[in-house]
Scaffold this motif. Structure first.
Motif, short mmCIF file in Angstrom:
data_model
loop_
_atom_site.label_atom_id
_atom_site.label_comp_id
_atom_site.label_asym_id
_atom_site.label_seq_id
_atom_site.Cartn_x
_atom_site.Cartn_y
_atom_site.Cartn_z
N TRP A 27 0.81 -1.22 0.00
CA TRP A 27 0.00 0.00 0.00
C TRP A 27 0.84 1.27 0.00
O TRP A 27 0.39 2.31 -0.48
CB TRP A 27 -0.93 0.02 1.23
CG TRP A 27 -2.03 -0.97 1.13
CD1 TRP A 27 -3.28 -0.76 0.61
CD2 TRP A 27 -2.01 -2.33 1.54
NE1 TRP A 27 -4.02 -1.91 0.68
CE2 TRP A 27 -3.26 -2.89 1.25
CE3 TRP A 27 -1.05 -3.13 2.14
CZ2 TRP A 27 -3.59 -4.21 1.53
CZ3 TRP A 27 -1.36 -4.45 2.41
CH2 TRP A 27 -2.61 -4.98 2.10
N ILE A 28 2.02 1.20 0.57
CA ILE A 28 2.83 2.41 0.76
C ILE A 28 4.17 2.23 0.06
O ILE A 28 4.99 1.42 0.48
CB ILE A 28 3.03 2.71 2.26
CG1 ILE A 28 1.67 2.87 2.95
CG2 ILE A 28 3.89 3.96 2.45
CD1 ILE A 28 1.74 2.90 4.45
N ASP A 29 4.38 3.01 -1.00
CA ASP A 29 5.62 2.94 -1.77
C ASP A 29 6.43 4.21 -1.51
O ASP A 29 6.65 5.02 -2.41
CB ASP A 29 5.30 2.77 -3.25
CG ASP A 29 6.56 2.55 -4.08
OD1 ASP A 29 7.58 2.13 -3.50
OD2 ASP A 29 6.51 2.80 -5.29
N VAL A 30 6.81 4.39 -0.25
CA VAL A 30 7.60 5.55 0.16
C VAL A 30 8.83 5.02 0.88
O VAL A 30 8.70 4.29 1.87
CB VAL A 30 6.81 6.50 1.09
CG1 VAL A 30 7.66 7.66 1.54
CG2 VAL A 30 5.53 6.99 0.40
N ALA A 31 9.99 5.37 0.38
CA ALA A 31 11.23 4.85 0.98
C ALA A 31 11.53 5.54 2.31
O ALA A 31 11.27 6.72 2.49
CB ALA A 31 12.39 5.07 0.02
N GLU A 44 -7.72 -2.68 12.89
CA GLU A 44 -7.78 -1.79 11.73
C GLU A 44 -7.54 -0.36 12.18
O GLU A 44 -7.60 -0.06 13.36
CB GLU A 44 -9.19 -1.83 11.11
CG GLU A 44 -9.73 -3.20 10.82
CD GLU A 44 -11.24 -3.18 10.64
OE1 GLU A 44 -11.70 -2.69 9.59
OE2 GLU A 44 -11.94 -3.63 11.56
N GLY A 45 -7.32 0.52 11.22
CA GLY A 45 -7.35 1.93 11.52
C GLY A 45 -6.03 2.65 11.38
O GLY A 45 -5.13 2.22 10.66
N LEU A 46 -5.92 3.76 12.11
CA LEU A 46 -4.85 4.72 11.93
C LEU A 46 -3.49 4.19 12.36
O LEU A 46 -3.29 3.79 13.50
CB LEU A 46 -5.16 6.00 12.70
CG LEU A 46 -4.18 7.15 12.51
CD1 LEU A 46 -4.09 7.59 11.05
CD2 LEU A 46 -4.58 8.33 13.40
N LEU A 47 -2.57 4.22 11.41
CA LEU A 47 -1.18 3.89 11.66
C LEU A 47 -0.37 5.09 11.18
O LEU A 47 -0.55 5.54 10.04
CB LEU A 47 -0.78 2.63 10.90
CG LEU A 47 0.59 2.05 11.17
CD1 LEU A 47 0.73 1.60 12.62
CD2 LEU A 47 0.86 0.87 10.24
N ILE A 48 0.48 5.62 12.04
CA ILE A 48 1.34 6.75 11.68
C ILE A 48 2.70 6.20 11.28
O ILE A 48 3.26 5.36 11.99
CB ILE A 48 1.48 7.74 12.86
CG1 ILE A 48 0.12 8.26 13.33
CG2 ILE A 48 2.42 8.89 12.49
CD1 ILE A 48 -0.62 9.11 12.32
N LEU A 49 3.21 6.67 10.15
CA LEU A 49 4.55 6.29 9.69
C LEU A 49 5.37 7.56 9.54
O LEU A 49 4.84 8.62 9.21
CB LEU A 49 4.48 5.56 8.36
CG LEU A 49 3.70 4.24 8.42
CD1 LEU A 49 2.31 4.43 7.87
CD2 LEU A 49 4.44 3.17 7.67
N THR A 50 6.68 7.43 9.77
CA THR A 50 7.55 8.59 9.68
C THR A 50 8.96 8.16 9.27
O THR A 50 9.35 7.02 9.48
CB THR A 50 7.59 9.37 11.00
OG1 THR A 50 8.41 10.53 10.85
CG2 THR A 50 8.12 8.53 12.14
N LEU A 168 -9.96 9.10 5.43
CA LEU A 168 -9.09 8.04 4.89
C LEU A 168 -9.85 6.73 4.76
O LEU A 168 -10.28 6.16 5.75
CB LEU A 168 -7.89 7.80 5.81
CG LEU A 168 -6.67 8.69 5.68
CD1 LEU A 168 -5.62 8.29 6.70
CD2 LEU A 168 -6.11 8.65 4.29
N ALA A 169 -10.00 6.27 3.54
CA ALA A 169 -10.62 4.96 3.31
C ALA A 169 -9.63 3.86 3.65
O ALA A 169 -8.40 4.09 3.64
CB ALA A 169 -11.05 4.85 1.84
N PRO A 170 -10.08 2.66 3.97
CA PRO A 170 -9.17 1.56 4.25
C PRO A 170 -8.19 1.34 3.10
O PRO A 170 -8.56 1.37 1.93
CB PRO A 170 -10.09 0.35 4.42
CG PRO A 170 -11.41 0.92 4.78
CD PRO A 170 -11.49 2.24 4.07
N GLY A 171 -6.91 1.16 3.45
CA GLY A 171 -5.89 0.92 2.46
C GLY A 171 -5.36 2.16 1.78
O GLY A 171 -4.55 2.07 0.85
N THR A 172 -5.77 3.35 2.25
CA THR A 172 -5.27 4.59 1.65
C THR A 172 -4.43 5.34 2.69
O THR A 172 -4.56 5.13 3.89
CB THR A 172 -6.40 5.51 1.17
OG1 THR A 172 -7.20 5.95 2.27
CG2 THR A 172 -7.28 4.79 0.15
#
Length: 176
Positions: A27-31, A44-50, A168-172
């Motif tokens: 789902w996430i193509d960010v290096a 399910e739900g909110l996951l913060i990435l940094t 935010l829809a699931p998977g977005t």
């Protein structure tokens, strides 16, 4: 960089797949970004990435007491004594929890259907709770609810600190 991701059910909070469970890379193509905290595969739900190590540490440090708010569909009807026990903190096998903010709420009408659907029993009622905790032990909300006789059927993290799932829809995901 900060990313808010609406993690679907049965997705791991890591980038690599493990067995039959997919990781975040689908789902996430960010290096260079990593999850600041975790959500269990069955949550399910909110996951913060940094990509900021200091931010990741700040969000996950128990001493910082970053609030995390969940919506939990539970089996049974919550009694006032069960809610009071959660508000005061309960003692689990790994020690006492901090007090939680908790309230019985109506089923959220904005919530997406879960895949797979929640197993429902015709003879056992269910209810929804909104819980805010300030620590993040393994499966903590599920264990707290089970401790007071309310097994969790579905768990959705709505908020971490000031960030929410709103829009935010699931998977977005979106940059925040």
């Amino acid at each position: 960089m900060l990313i808010a991701f609406n993690k679907p059910m049965n997705v791991l909070s890591q980038f690599t797949d493990e067995g039959k469970w997919p990781g975040l890379k689908r789902w996430i193509d960010v290096a260079g970004v990593y999850a600041a905290g975790r959500l269990d595969r069955d949550s399910e739900g909110l996951l913060i990435l940094t990509d900021d190590g200091r931010m990741q540490a700040r969000l996950t440090d128990p001493a910082r007491r970053t609030p995390k708010t969940y919506l939990a569909q539970v089996e049974g009807r919550p009694q006032p004594s069960a809610l009071e026990a959660l508000r005061g903190g309960v003692t689990l096998k790994d020690g006492a929890t901090r007090p939680a903010e908790v309230a019985a709420v109506d089923a959220p009408d904005w919530l997406w259907p879960r895949d797979p659907p929640v197993r429902m029993r015709k003879t056992v009622p269910d209810a929804w709770l909104r819980l805010t905790i300030t620590e993040g032990r393994n499966r903590q909300v599920r264990r707290m609810c089970a401790h007071v006789g309310l097994p969790v059927l579905r768990l959705v993290r709505w908020q971490v600190g000031d960030w929410t799932l709103d829009g935010l829809a699931p998977g977005t995901w979106q940059a925040i």
